[in-house]
Design a protein around this motif. Structure first.
Motif, mmCIF file in Angstrom:
data_model
loop_
_atom_site.group_PDB
_atom_site.id
_atom_site.type_symbol
_atom_site.label_atom_id
_atom_site.label_comp_id
_atom_site.label_asym_id
_atom_site.label_seq_id
_atom_site.Cartn_x
_atom_site.Cartn_y
_atom_site.Cartn_z
ATOM 1 N N ILE A 1 37.440 14.285 44.472
ATOM 2 C CA ILE A 1 35.980 14.278 44.528
ATOM 3 C C ILE A 1 35.459 15.537 45.202
ATOM 4 C CG2 ILE A 1 33.959 12.975 45.305
ATOM 5 C CD1 ILE A 1 35.627 11.598 43.179
ATOM 6 N N GLY A 2 36.282 16.143 46.057
ATOM 7 C CA GLY A 2 35.857 17.332 46.784
ATOM 8 C C GLY A 2 35.451 18.478 45.881
ATOM 9 N N VAL A 3 36.145 18.629 44.744
ATOM 10 C CA VAL A 3 35.823 19.721 43.837
ATOM 11 C C VAL A 3 34.443 19.552 43.204
ATOM 12 C CG1 VAL A 3 36.811 18.652 41.768
ATOM 13 C CG2 VAL A 3 36.779 21.162 41.987
ATOM 14 N N LEU A 4 33.940 18.308 43.175
ATOM 15 C CA LEU A 4 32.628 18.042 42.575
ATOM 16 C C LEU A 4 31.513 17.935 43.610
ATOM 17 C CD1 LEU A 4 33.666 15.348 39.927
ATOM 18 C CD2 LEU A 4 33.483 17.823 39.618
ATOM 19 N N LYS A 5 31.884 17.847 44.886
ATOM 20 C CA LYS A 5 30.874 17.685 45.929
ATOM 21 C C LYS A 5 30.090 18.962 46.177
ATOM 22 C CE LYS A 5 32.660 13.809 48.655
ATOM 23 N NZ LYS A 5 33.151 13.382 49.989
ATOM 24 N N MET A 6 30.771 20.106 46.119
ATOM 25 C CA MET A 6 30.095 21.382 46.323
ATOM 26 C C MET A 6 29.482 21.851 45.007
ATOM 27 S SD MET A 6 32.669 23.461 48.880
ATOM 28 C CE MET A 6 34.086 23.312 47.794
ATOM 29 N N LYS A 7 28.228 22.238 45.063
ATOM 30 C CA LYS A 7 27.505 22.628 43.853
ATOM 31 C C LYS A 7 28.181 23.788 43.149
ATOM 32 C CE LYS A 7 22.953 24.033 42.156
ATOM 33 N NZ LYS A 7 21.548 24.351 42.520
ATOM 34 N N SER A 8 28.637 24.780 43.910
ATOM 35 C CA SER A 8 29.231 25.982 43.309
ATOM 36 C C SER A 8 30.501 25.656 42.527
ATOM 37 C CB SER A 8 29.534 27.020 44.390
ATOM 38 O OG SER A 8 30.435 26.490 45.359
ATOM 39 N N THR A 9 31.402 24.873 43.139
ATOM 40 C CA THR A 9 32.654 24.549 42.444
ATOM 41 C C THR A 9 32.424 23.551 41.316
ATOM 42 O OG1 THR A 9 33.135 22.849 44.117
ATOM 43 C CG2 THR A 9 34.091 25.037 44.441
ATOM 44 N N ALA A 10 31.458 22.649 41.484
ATOM 45 C CA ALA A 10 31.137 21.697 40.416
ATOM 46 C C ALA A 10 30.657 22.434 39.170
ATOM 47 C CB ALA A 10 30.079 20.711 40.886
ATOM 48 N N ILE A 11 29.830 23.462 39.356
ATOM 49 C CA ILE A 11 29.343 24.258 38.228
ATOM 50 C C ILE A 11 30.487 25.018 37.576
ATOM 51 C CG2 ILE A 11 27.887 26.230 37.589
ATOM 52 C CD1 ILE A 11 25.884 25.306 39.702
ATOM 53 N N GLN A 12 31.397 25.545 38.410
ATOM 54 C CA GLN A 12 32.551 26.262 37.870
ATOM 55 C C GLN A 12 33.436 25.349 37.032
ATOM 56 O OE1 GLN A 12 34.664 28.974 40.698
ATOM 57 N NE2 GLN A 12 32.960 28.540 42.071
ATOM 58 N N VAL A 13 33.671 24.137 37.510
ATOM 59 C CA VAL A 13 34.479 23.182 36.750
ATOM 60 C C VAL A 13 33.789 22.823 35.441
ATOM 61 C CG1 VAL A 13 35.409 20.837 36.730
ATOM 62 C CG2 VAL A 13 35.633 22.234 38.776
ATOM 63 N N LEU A 14 32.460 22.648 35.484
ATOM 64 C CA LEU A 14 31.705 22.333 34.269
ATOM 65 C C LEU A 14 31.828 23.453 33.247
ATOM 66 C CD1 LEU A 14 29.698 20.443 32.813
ATOM 67 C CD2 LEU A 14 27.852 21.719 33.941
ATOM 68 N N ILE A 15 31.642 24.689 33.695
ATOM 69 C CA ILE A 15 31.752 25.838 32.787
ATOM 70 C C ILE A 15 33.169 25.953 32.226
ATOM 71 C CG2 ILE A 15 31.686 28.365 32.673
ATOM 72 C CD1 ILE A 15 29.420 28.276 34.729
ATOM 73 N N PHE A 16 34.160 25.782 33.098
ATOM 74 C CA PHE A 16 35.547 25.868 32.656
ATOM 75 C C PHE A 16 35.873 24.761 31.663
ATOM 76 C CE2 PHE A 16 40.162 24.969 33.646
ATOM 77 C CZ PHE A 16 40.649 26.046 32.932
ATOM 78 N N GLY A 17 35.345 23.565 31.906
ATOM 79 C CA GLY A 17 35.603 22.446 31.009
ATOM 80 C C GLY A 17 35.023 22.647 29.623
ATOM 81 N N LEU A 18 33.812 23.217 29.554
ATOM 82 C CA LEU A 18 33.126 23.375 28.271
ATOM 83 C C LEU A 18 33.521 24.665 27.559
ATOM 84 C CD1 LEU A 18 29.544 22.144 29.250
ATOM 85 C CD2 LEU A 18 31.335 20.865 28.064
ATOM 86 N N MET A 19 33.453 25.788 28.282
ATOM 87 C CA MET A 19 33.671 27.089 27.652
ATOM 88 C C MET A 19 35.133 27.515 27.668
ATOM 89 S SD MET A 19 30.320 29.145 29.086
ATOM 90 C CE MET A 19 30.743 30.592 28.103
ATOM 91 N N GLY A 20 35.945 26.858 28.513
ATOM 92 C CA GLY A 20 37.368 27.157 28.568
ATOM 93 C C GLY A 20 38.192 26.103 27.865
ATOM 94 N N MET A 21 38.307 24.925 28.498
ATOM 95 C CA MET A 21 39.162 23.869 27.986
ATOM 96 C C MET A 21 38.741 23.384 26.600
ATOM 97 S SD MET A 21 41.834 22.049 28.569
ATOM 98 C CE MET A 21 42.109 22.268 30.324
ATOM 99 N N LEU A 22 37.495 22.950 26.457
ATOM 100 C CA LEU A 22 37.030 22.422 25.176
ATOM 101 C C LEU A 22 37.055 23.503 24.105
ATOM 102 C CD1 LEU A 22 35.828 20.232 23.400
ATOM 103 C CD2 LEU A 22 33.566 20.800 24.323
ATOM 104 N N ALA A 23 36.618 24.714 24.464
ATOM 105 C CA ALA A 23 36.575 25.797 23.488
ATOM 106 C C ALA A 23 37.967 26.137 22.963
ATOM 107 C CB ALA A 23 35.927 27.028 24.108
ATOM 108 N N VAL A 24 38.959 26.229 23.864
ATOM 109 C CA VAL A 24 40.332 26.526 23.438
ATOM 110 C C VAL A 24 40.856 25.430 22.527
ATOM 111 C CG1 VAL A 24 42.722 26.689 24.242
ATOM 112 C CG2 VAL A 24 40.944 27.988 25.393
ATOM 113 N N GLN A 25 40.688 24.187 22.946
ATOM 114 C CA GLN A 25 41.197 23.057 22.175
ATOM 115 C C GLN A 25 40.556 22.982 20.788
ATOM 116 O OE1 GLN A 25 43.143 20.188 22.663
ATOM 117 N NE2 GLN A 25 43.994 20.685 24.640
ATOM 118 N N TYR A 26 39.233 23.043 20.767
ATOM 119 C CA TYR A 26 38.523 22.800 19.505
ATOM 120 C C TYR A 26 38.760 23.928 18.508
ATOM 121 C CZ TYR A 26 34.906 21.250 16.294
ATOM 122 O OH TYR A 26 34.235 20.821 15.177
ATOM 123 N N THR A 27 38.601 25.176 18.929
ATOM 124 C CA THR A 27 38.764 26.293 17.998
ATOM 125 C C THR A 27 40.181 26.356 17.448
ATOM 126 O OG1 THR A 27 39.194 27.756 19.895
ATOM 127 C CG2 THR A 27 36.938 27.683 19.053
#
Length: 312
Positions: free
Chosen positions: A64-90
């Motif tokens: 939960i700690g990674v999501l508690k801080m706004k800065s790291t939560a945004i980084q995880v969101l960006i990584f999840g959408l533009m990194g993880m999902l993008a790699v998988q889907y394309t």
């Protein structure tokens, strides 16, 4: 020892990734599995499994700690959408329209893209080594896609388009999470990224609307392999290797993935592969070996890449 551990991790992850792509191709072609459903399910299940492994074996406060801080939560969101999902889907869409061998080889033009990015940001100079690797990548791509004939492509143009996009996504996936990995365990970073990517895609393609009751038992075995080894292990080990290797090292050593994809596609799925396509594959393999053997130069650029990431 740390470098050896990093090399071991990225090699296992890349091989699982390559073989997983070939198994996914079989699911698409022989069993009619929908590409959107497979990407969604593999992300959700693999992400959940990774977070469960972390919960059972490591410091639980990080979950939960990674999501508690706004800065790291945004980084995880960006990584999840533009990194993880993008790699998988394309990557999966490129396989769906073409085949795993070509999709994987196109994806692994990413090391060249990383070099271009470093030069563009003026964190590295364009060397003869970079020029040679770029030429090898372009020649290899041409032979792979045309089999020596300019009049036709061996795979549809749409497969080429998605394959090149997957290379862009892999470059971002390799470079972006460095700061997160300095603060949080790779299981947490990759697990949340998978859940975020899977949840986002499920809003467009709900996985529960697909009926799998008619699938034979062997198809479920292939699904299990894709989810556990081709996704969870592959992505986890690749990201974990970034703790011990530079992003450029990981992307270069991880380029054994195309070899695994080509071998399994040709000898297991019996896909036709022409002489010039084998020559193109050899160009890619030679490019990877050539770049990997220049360790002094690669290590010399680690500080440049580290300063680039710190300045982002």
């Amino acid at each position: 020892m740390k470098r050896r551990k990093g090399i071991f991790l990225v090699l296992i992850g890349a091989i699982c990734w390559g073989v997983g792509g070939t198994v996914s191709q079989k699911l698409f072609q022989q069993y009619g599995i929908d590409v959107n459903w497979l990407v969604t399910v593999r992300l959700l299940i693999s992400g959940g499994l990774l977070l469960f492994v972390h919960y059972m074996t490591k410091e639980r406060t990080q979950l939960i700690g990674v999501l508690k801080m706004k800065s790291t939560a945004i980084q995880v969101l960006i990584f999840g959408l533009m990194g993880m999902l993008a790699v998988q889907y394309t990557y999966m869409v490129s396989i769906h329209h073409g085949n795993a061998a070509v999709a994987t080889l196109l994806q692994y033009t990413a090391p060249v893209m990383i070099i271009v990015y470093l030069v563009f940001r003026r964190q590295s100079t364009f060397t003869k080594r970079d020029m040679l690797t770029g030429v090898l990548a372009l020649v290899g791509m041409f032979l792979l896609l045309t089999n020596g004939s300019v009049s036709t492509l061996t795979v549809p143009a749409v497969a080429v388009f998605w394959g090149i996009l997957s290379a862009v996504a892999l470059s971002f996936y390799t470079l972006y999470p460095i700061k997160l990995l300095k603060q949080f365990d790779s299981l947490v970073v990759v697990g949340w990224a998978m859940l975020i990517g899977g949840a986002a895609l499920s809003l467009v393609h709900p996985p529960w609307k697909v009926n799998l009751s008619q699938l034979p038992f062997e198809a479920y075995i292939y699904l299990l392999f894709v989810i556990v080894f081709g996704t969870m292990v592959a992505f986890w080990f690749y990201i974990e290797s970034l703790k011990y290797l530079s992003p450029k090292d990981s992307s270069l050593i991880g380029s054994v993935e195309p070899l695994a994809a080509v071998i399994t596609t040709v000898f297991w799925l019996k896909e036709p592969f022409g002489l010039f396509q084998w020559i193109g594959t050899a160009c890619f393999v030679y490019m990877i070996l050539f770049m990997a053997l220049y360790q002094p130069k690669i290590r010399g650029e680690k500080k440049k890449l580290g300063s680039l990431i710190d300045d982002r």
